[in-house]
Scaffold this motif. Structure first.
Motif, mmCIF file in Angstrom:
data_model
loop_
_atom_site.group_PDB
_atom_site.id
_atom_site.type_symbol
_atom_site.label_atom_id
_atom_site.label_comp_id
_atom_site.label_asym_id
_atom_site.label_seq_id
_atom_site.Cartn_x
_atom_site.Cartn_y
_atom_site.Cartn_z
ATOM 1 N N MET A 1 0.831 -1.201 0.000
ATOM 2 C CA MET A 1 0.000 0.000 0.000
ATOM 3 C C MET A 1 0.868 1.255 0.000
ATOM 4 S SD MET A 1 -2.814 -1.144 2.861
ATOM 5 C CE MET A 1 -3.076 -2.895 3.168
ATOM 6 N N ASP A 2 1.909 1.245 0.831
ATOM 7 C CA ASP A 2 2.797 2.403 0.901
ATOM 8 C C ASP A 2 3.503 2.647 -0.428
ATOM 9 O OD1 ASP A 2 2.104 2.709 3.538
ATOM 10 O OD2 ASP A 2 3.921 1.798 4.342
ATOM 11 N N ALA A 3 3.696 1.577 -1.206
ATOM 12 C CA ALA A 3 4.357 1.699 -2.510
ATOM 13 C C ALA A 3 3.376 2.090 -3.617
ATOM 14 C CB ALA A 3 5.047 0.389 -2.869
ATOM 15 N N GLY A 4 2.105 2.293 -3.270
ATOM 16 C CA GLY A 4 1.136 2.776 -4.247
ATOM 17 C C GLY A 4 0.294 1.699 -4.911
ATOM 18 N N PHE A 5 0.373 0.463 -4.420
ATOM 19 C CA PHE A 5 -0.423 -0.619 -4.984
ATOM 20 C C PHE A 5 -1.771 -0.735 -4.273
ATOM 21 C CE2 PHE A 5 3.934 -1.866 -5.919
ATOM 22 C CZ PHE A 5 3.859 -2.407 -7.197
ATOM 23 N N VAL A 6 -2.805 -1.028 -5.044
ATOM 24 C CA VAL A 6 -4.047 -1.516 -4.462
ATOM 25 C C VAL A 6 -3.818 -2.990 -4.140
ATOM 26 C CG1 VAL A 6 -6.490 -2.016 -4.883
ATOM 27 C CG2 VAL A 6 -5.459 0.089 -5.786
ATOM 28 N N VAL A 7 -4.211 -3.421 -2.959
ATOM 29 C CA VAL A 7 -3.995 -4.810 -2.539
ATOM 30 C C VAL A 7 -5.331 -5.512 -2.392
ATOM 31 C CG1 VAL A 7 -3.038 -6.347 -0.793
ATOM 32 C CG2 VAL A 7 -1.888 -4.187 -1.304
ATOM 33 N N MET A 8 -5.432 -6.680 -2.979
ATOM 34 C CA MET A 8 -6.600 -7.540 -2.775
ATOM 35 C C MET A 8 -6.120 -8.881 -2.259
ATOM 36 S SD MET A 8 -9.577 -8.616 -5.481
ATOM 37 C CE MET A 8 -10.763 -9.926 -5.129
ATOM 38 N N MET A 9 -6.705 -9.325 -1.143
ATOM 39 C CA MET A 9 -6.378 -10.633 -0.566
ATOM 40 C C MET A 9 -7.656 -11.473 -0.538
ATOM 41 S SD MET A 9 -4.745 -11.617 3.160
ATOM 42 C CE MET A 9 -3.153 -10.873 2.782
ATOM 43 N N PRO A 10 -7.728 -12.509 -1.362
ATOM 44 C CA PRO A 10 -8.944 -13.314 -1.399
ATOM 45 C C PRO A 10 -8.897 -14.493 -0.433
ATOM 46 C CG PRO A 10 -7.499 -13.969 -3.187
ATOM 47 C CD PRO A 10 -6.784 -12.867 -2.441
ATOM 48 N N SER A 11 -10.011 -14.800 0.180
ATOM 49 C CA SER A 11 -10.167 -16.096 0.819
ATOM 50 C C SER A 11 -10.674 -17.047 -0.265
ATOM 51 C CB SER A 11 -11.153 -16.017 1.983
ATOM 52 O OG SER A 11 -12.409 -15.533 1.548
ATOM 53 N N LEU A 12 -10.374 -18.323 -0.100
ATOM 54 C CA LEU A 12 -10.666 -19.296 -1.145
ATOM 55 C C LEU A 12 -11.717 -20.296 -0.672
ATOM 56 C CD1 LEU A 12 -6.961 -19.917 -2.271
ATOM 57 C CD2 LEU A 12 -8.580 -18.158 -3.075
ATOM 58 N N ARG A 13 -12.177 -21.125 -1.576
ATOM 59 C CA ARG A 13 -13.259 -22.063 -1.267
ATOM 60 C C ARG A 13 -12.942 -22.918 -0.036
ATOM 61 N NH1 ARG A 13 -14.224 -25.206 -6.417
ATOM 62 N NH2 ARG A 13 -13.718 -23.169 -7.309
ATOM 63 N N GLY A 14 -13.949 -23.081 0.789
ATOM 64 C CA GLY A 14 -13.801 -23.916 1.969
ATOM 65 C C GLY A 14 -13.051 -23.286 3.120
ATOM 66 N N GLU A 15 -12.514 -22.077 2.925
ATOM 67 C CA GLU A 15 -11.765 -21.404 3.983
ATOM 68 C C GLU A 15 -12.684 -20.521 4.820
ATOM 69 O OE1 GLU A 15 -7.409 -20.930 1.792
ATOM 70 O OE2 GLU A 15 -8.642 -19.148 2.116
ATOM 71 N N ASN A 16 -12.371 -20.370 6.093
ATOM 72 C CA ASN A 16 -13.070 -19.425 6.969
ATOM 73 C C ASN A 16 -14.580 -19.631 6.953
ATOM 74 O OD1 ASN A 16 -10.428 -17.998 5.919
ATOM 75 N ND2 ASN A 16 -10.905 -17.053 7.892
ATOM 76 N N GLY A 17 -15.019 -20.880 6.886
ATOM 77 C CA GLY A 17 -16.437 -21.188 6.932
ATOM 78 C C GLY A 17 -17.203 -20.881 5.663
ATOM 79 N N GLN A 18 -16.482 -20.691 4.550
ATOM 80 C CA GLN A 18 -17.139 -20.326 3.303
ATOM 81 C C GLN A 18 -17.565 -21.547 2.485
ATOM 82 O OE1 GLN A 18 -15.748 -16.288 1.606
ATOM 83 N NE2 GLN A 18 -13.910 -17.466 2.023
ATOM 84 N N MET A 19 -18.278 -21.257 1.425
ATOM 85 C CA MET A 19 -18.788 -22.292 0.542
ATOM 86 C C MET A 19 -17.645 -23.020 -0.167
ATOM 87 S SD MET A 19 -21.683 -19.888 -1.289
ATOM 88 C CE MET A 19 -22.411 -21.207 -2.255
ATOM 89 N N GLY A 20 -17.924 -24.247 -0.626
ATOM 90 C CA GLY A 20 -16.991 -24.963 -1.473
ATOM 91 C C GLY A 20 -16.183 -26.021 -0.750
ATOM 92 N N ASN A 21 -15.597 -26.916 -1.537
ATOM 93 C CA ASN A 21 -14.798 -28.022 -1.019
ATOM 94 C C ASN A 21 -13.315 -27.773 -1.223
ATOM 95 O OD1 ASN A 21 -17.039 -29.778 -0.302
ATOM 96 N ND2 ASN A 21 -17.373 -30.027 -2.503
ATOM 97 N N PHE A 22 -12.551 -27.979 -0.187
ATOM 98 C CA PHE A 22 -11.089 -27.882 -0.261
ATOM 99 C C PHE A 22 -10.543 -28.984 -1.160
ATOM 100 C CE2 PHE A 22 -7.042 -29.452 1.532
ATOM 101 C CZ PHE A 22 -6.258 -28.301 1.422
ATOM 102 N N SER A 23 -9.646 -28.616 -2.094
ATOM 103 C CA SER A 23 -9.068 -29.618 -2.992
ATOM 104 C C SER A 23 -7.556 -29.688 -2.894
ATOM 105 C CB SER A 23 -9.470 -29.339 -4.445
ATOM 106 O OG SER A 23 -8.746 -28.249 -4.981
ATOM 107 N N GLY A 24 -6.925 -28.672 -2.333
ATOM 108 C CA GLY A 24 -5.469 -28.666 -2.236
ATOM 109 C C GLY A 24 -4.797 -28.353 -3.552
ATOM 110 N N PHE A 25 -4.632 -27.076 -3.855
ATOM 111 C CA PHE A 25 -3.843 -26.597 -5.010
ATOM 112 C C PHE A 25 -4.489 -26.833 -6.379
ATOM 113 C CE2 PHE A 25 -0.026 -27.684 -2.172
ATOM 114 C CZ PHE A 25 0.015 -26.421 -1.638
ATOM 115 N N TYR A 26 -5.766 -27.157 -6.447
ATOM 116 C CA TYR A 26 -6.304 -27.311 -7.809
ATOM 117 C C TYR A 26 -7.539 -26.435 -8.036
ATOM 118 C CZ TYR A 26 -7.155 -28.975 -12.417
ATOM 119 O OH TYR A 26 -7.328 -28.996 -13.776
#
Length: 306
Positions: free
Chosen positions: A128-153
């Motif tokens: 952010m200090d370097a002037g970038f917009v930062v987006m950090m996504p949570s992925l399927r199955g993480e943090n109680g969200q929808m979807g099935n964990f597949s491991g890297f696919y």
């Protein structure tokens, strides 16, 4: 060091390292073989992904403990859609920024572990200090969200969907989209950079380019059919090292010697395909080297975009 940073450095991976070591004593049976050198596959990884479907023998959430996702003070929580038919609605954090006449570069940062937390986010301030917009996504199955964990696919689909969402944020320069990630996020960074031309450059940090080795160390994370060698290959950046679609800088800590040979092999294979790839080590271990590695990724991105 803040409490959030301390929480980050107590990642599940460091805890499980000792557990995994006890699971892999000499003479114990393996469910799969770990090749001395994963084979190089000449097919384009993006095209392979368009046809291959992973076979999950266990379906369920990501394995890590998690915190409820609440927007950070210097960021907003947004949603993006992923999965077949866009059936998954997933959350992401985006840094707060002011639109300017000149569109801003943006970094999609993939967190370590299999759950997103505030400890990951506090490390994003240098971008952010370097002037970038930062987006950090949570992925399927993480943090109680929808979807099935597949491991890297299937998670790579989420990363690509998140990149599409980032590209359409107001005031973001679609010609200066970058991707970086740490640990598990570093591995996903490699695979995502092989899957699309959207990124100007990629900076995987302490990512494992060899899924055979990774799942040999963390067999409890296997959800797919491990009797099928191809399931490992599609998760192994080393197998598709000729498929990188942007310049790449691969880095890990000096105390992570187990990455040395794989990083070198990845670079040799990519360079033979005329891909711009750099490798380096930074003093420290899997976590202590991270601030300096992030600083180097910023320098790399700025140099590519100059």
């Amino acid at each position: 060091m803040t409490d959030d940073q301390n929480a980050f450095f107590r990642q599940r991976r460091s805890v499980l390292a000792g557990i995994a070591g006890s699971l892999l004593l000499p003479g114990m049976a393996r469910a799969f073989d770990v090749p001395a050198k994963p084979k190089l596959i000449s097919h384009d990884y993006a095209k392979v992904r368009s046809h291959f479907r992973t076979k999950l023998l266990q379906k369920g959430p990501a394995p890590d403990k998690y915190e409820i996702l609440v927007a950070p003070a210097d960021g907003d929580q947004i949603f993006y859609r992923s999965g077949a038919g866009s059936e998954l609605e997933l959350r992401a954090w985006v840094s707060k920024y002011t639109r300017t006449r000149q569109p801003k570069p943006a970094v999609l940062f993939l967190h370590g572990g299999n759950a997103m937390g505030m400890g990951h986010w506090v490390l994003m301030k240098p971008y952010m200090d370097a002037g970038f917009v930062v987006m950090m996504p949570s992925l399927r199955g993480e943090n109680g969200q929808m979807g099935n964990f597949s491991g890297f696919y299937d998670e790579v689909d989420d990363v690509l969907s998140a990149a599409d969402r980032m590209a359409h944020l107001p005031g973001v320069d679609q010609n200066r989209l970058f991707i970086a990630g740490h640990s598990i996020g570093g591995t996903l960074t490699m695979l995502a950079a092989m899957s699309t031309h959207k990124f100007r450059a990629a900076a995987p940090i302490s990512g494992n380019p060899d899924a055979f080795r990774f799942f040999n160390r963390y067999p409890q994370d296997i959800r797919f059919d491990d009797s099928n060698e191809r399931e490992f290959e599609v998760r192994t950046a080393l197998c598709y090292a000729e498929s990188f679609k942007c310049p790449v800088r691969v880095v890990h800590g000096t105390e992570e010697e187990h990455f040395n040979d794989r990083a070198d092999l990845l670079a040799r294979r990519a360079r033979r395909a005329n891909i711009r790839i750099e490798t380096d080590t930074v003093a420290g271990n899997h976590t202590s080297a991270l601030p300096a590695e992030i600083a180097q990724s910023i320098h790399f991105f700025q140099g590519v975009a100059a």
